[in-house]
Scaffold this active site. Sequence first.
Site, PDB file in Angstrom:
ATOM      1  N   LYS A 263       3.580   1.946  11.631  1.00 37.82           N
ATOM      2  CA  LYS A 263       3.007   2.977  10.847  1.00 37.82           C
ATOM      3  C   LYS A 263       3.444   4.506  11.051  1.00 37.82           C
ATOM      4  O   LYS A 263       3.928   4.631  12.392  1.00 37.82           O
ATOM      5  CB  LYS A 263       1.393   2.772  10.844  1.00 37.82           C
ATOM      6  CG  LYS A 263       1.015   1.610  10.229  1.00 37.82           C
ATOM      7  CD  LYS A 263      -0.618   1.894  10.426  1.00 37.82           C
ATOM      8  CE  LYS A 263      -1.448   0.698   9.756  1.00 37.82           C
ATOM      9  NZ  LYS A 263      -1.232   0.609   8.339  1.00 37.82           N
ATOM     10  N   ARG A 337      -4.232  -9.888   6.799  1.00 37.63           N
ATOM     11  CA  ARG A 337      -4.526 -11.378   6.036  1.00 37.63           C
ATOM     12  C   ARG A 337      -3.884 -12.567   6.899  1.00 37.63           C
ATOM     13  O   ARG A 337      -4.287 -13.607   6.704  1.00 37.63           O
ATOM     14  CB  ARG A 337      -3.462 -11.182   4.881  1.00 37.63           C
ATOM     15  CG  ARG A 337      -2.046 -11.066   5.041  1.00 37.63           C
ATOM     16  CD  ARG A 337      -1.200 -10.305   3.825  1.00 37.63           C
ATOM     17  NE  ARG A 337      -1.582  -8.891   3.605  1.00 37.63           N
ATOM     18  CZ  ARG A 337      -1.054  -8.185   2.570  1.00 37.63           C
ATOM     19  NH1 ARG A 337      -0.320  -8.919   1.526  1.00 37.63           N
ATOM     20  NH2 ARG A 337      -1.569  -6.861   2.596  1.00 37.63           N
TER      21      ARG A 337
HETATM   22  N1  BES Z   1      -5.152  -2.023   8.022  1.00 34.35           N
HETATM   23  C1  BES Z   1      -4.372  -1.582   7.074  1.00 34.35           C
HETATM   24  C2  BES Z   1      -4.760  -1.427   5.647  1.00 34.35           C
HETATM   25  C3  BES Z   1      -5.398   0.051   5.482  1.00 34.35           C
HETATM   26  C4  BES Z   1      -4.415   1.034   5.372  1.00 34.35           C
HETATM   27  C5  BES Z   1      -6.664   0.480   5.351  1.00 34.35           C
HETATM   28  C6  BES Z   1      -5.155   2.315   5.004  1.00 34.35           C
HETATM   29  C7  BES Z   1      -7.132   1.433   5.436  1.00 34.35           C
HETATM   30  C8  BES Z   1      -6.363   2.808   5.216  1.00 34.35           C
HETATM   31  C9  BES Z   1      -3.634  -3.196   6.685  1.00 34.35           C
HETATM   32  O1  BES Z   1      -3.231  -3.836   7.869  1.00 34.35           O
HETATM   33  C10 BES Z   1      -1.966  -2.613   6.493  1.00 34.35           C
HETATM   34  O2  BES Z   1      -1.384  -1.992   6.860  1.00 34.35           O
HETATM   35  N2  BES Z   1      -1.722  -3.064   4.902  1.00 34.35           N
HETATM   36  C11 BES Z   1      -0.659  -2.621   4.484  1.00 34.35           C
HETATM   37  C12 BES Z   1       0.023  -3.912   3.937  1.00 34.35           C
HETATM   38  C13 BES Z   1       1.232  -3.476   3.447  1.00 34.35           C
HETATM   39  C14 BES Z   1       2.447  -3.485   4.505  1.00 34.35           C
HETATM   40  C15 BES Z   1       1.675  -4.709   2.257  1.00 34.35           C
HETATM   41  C16 BES Z   1      -0.859  -1.492   3.333  1.00 34.35           C
HETATM   42  O3  BES Z   1      -1.693  -1.493   2.750  1.00 34.35           O
HETATM   43  O4  BES Z   1      -0.015  -0.595   3.381  1.00 34.35           O
HETATM   44 MN    MN Z   2      -1.534  -3.279   9.055  1.00 33.57          MN
END
Ligand code: BES
Ligand code: MN
Length: 483
Positions: A263, A337
């Site tokens: 990230k 997921r």
């Molecule tokens: N934990 C995150 C989702 C999230 C992001 C929750 C910001 C709260 C605030 C999850 O694991 C994630 O990183 N999801 C990605 C998925 C993408 C790579 C398809 C997302 O939502 O950006």
């Molecule tokens: Mn994630």
Amino acid sequence: MRISVKTQKSLDGFENNIVLMDEKGKLSLGGRKLPGGKALSGPIETKDFKGELGGTHLLYGPANSRWLLTGLGKGPFTARHWRDAAAAAQKAFAALDITQAAFVLPAEADVFEIVTGLMLSGYVYDRYLPAKKKGKYLSRVILLLPESASKAKADKARKLAEAQAAGTLLARDLMCSPGNLAGPEYLAATAKEIAKNSGGRIKVKIKRQAQLEKEGFDALLTVGRGSRKEAHLIEMEYNPEGKRTLALVGKGITFDSGGISLKPGAAMDEMKYDMGGAAAVLGTFRALAELNYPHRIIGIVPTCENMPGGDAYRPGDIIKARSGVTIEVKNTDAEGRIILADGLDYAKEFNPELIIDVATLTGACVVALGNEAAAILGNEKGEAHYDALVESGKATGERVWPMPMFEEYDYLIESPVADIKNTGGRNGGTITAAKFLQHFADPKPWVHVDIAGAAWGDKERGIRPRGGNGFGVRLFLNFFDRF
Ligand code: BES
Ligand code: MN
Ligand code: ZN
């Protein structure tokens, strides 16, 4: 906070008093008179305070007693009015370093919501703060009802609210505990502690690395591999004799760095909250430890840390989940997921009538609904429960709102090398994540609750604190009554 109920004819005898006032300036005294009567009514008529919900105004009475006028807003009064008024009063008195108060209530007051508002307001995660920076709370509150009210009924509502609030407070503490202090093992230890203090109501089993390997939890294990911390699967069971079985599955990523698909740095610290789903499940069981529901309730928490260590999983990897479904990893940051795949698959073994999973799953959900509601999605048999969930959301203030699961979206997670891939692109991200989960929940009735936006925020509002707020605990407990 210690709360007790007293029915009393007069309003004499307490130094610090909370009194409710509606927007017409009418005090809700339950047919009783203020000590000093007229002396107090003067300033009210000056209209310095309009009784708006969330507002307070302090007056002084005989013998320097304090009378905190607390706005109840405009009727008809709902759960939110009682809850938010109590929260405002608690915060206003606590800010003055006051620790004890009498709360003057009319017979029709919603004691459950008043107690909820008192116990959940002003929360600060202060375990590592010095004394002078710690959160301030009333430590002792007496609810003063008129003699016409039933003390037994009020005490019952108080106890229920206290148990639910204890669950929410535990969920908040878990969420706010940072990744270095609260990893998968810490969540497992917390589950054991909950069971130990449940008077036999709750049983717990923990699966660690070796056991997970033996039983084929390869999706969970794969995500956990980039971290030095061992993955765990927490299994809790409430009321094994209950006729109808319901399962709760919570995402327990104790820190989400994104893994190899790292990230960006901005606000990455917030990913300590990525176990908000696990916190909701553990908090719910913390409440269940003190409560009697007729159902058998199963709690499943797959938990690990998503880190980019030398043995971390990579984009392009293909994983065979416990169910046998193969997953192409397009992005290691879509890890929630993947661990839920094994969690959902395992939950089915308890033959539940309904599986609910709860997860801080997608950034897209934050974009869609902001911090004020969670998304609900599910398969067709799960949809039958939407109305009840929406009602529970309305009652508790932990709002949920449905999103579509049309078959037309299915192609977005098709993979050329495996059964499915773990991302469906930017658009409709909340839906494609749920579509992925559906492969592991079917054919059981199933609802997915995406709490990515609802579980934390940077603004305090009513009983919701800044930071991790324990969203889901009160929603689920309310829903159990409708199930
Ligand atoms: N934990 C995150 C989702 C999230 C992001 C929750 C910001 C709260 C605030 C999850 O694991 C994630 O990183 N999801 C990605 C998925 C993408 C790579 C398809 C997302 O939502 O950006
Ligand atoms: Mn994630
Ligand atoms: Zn995540």
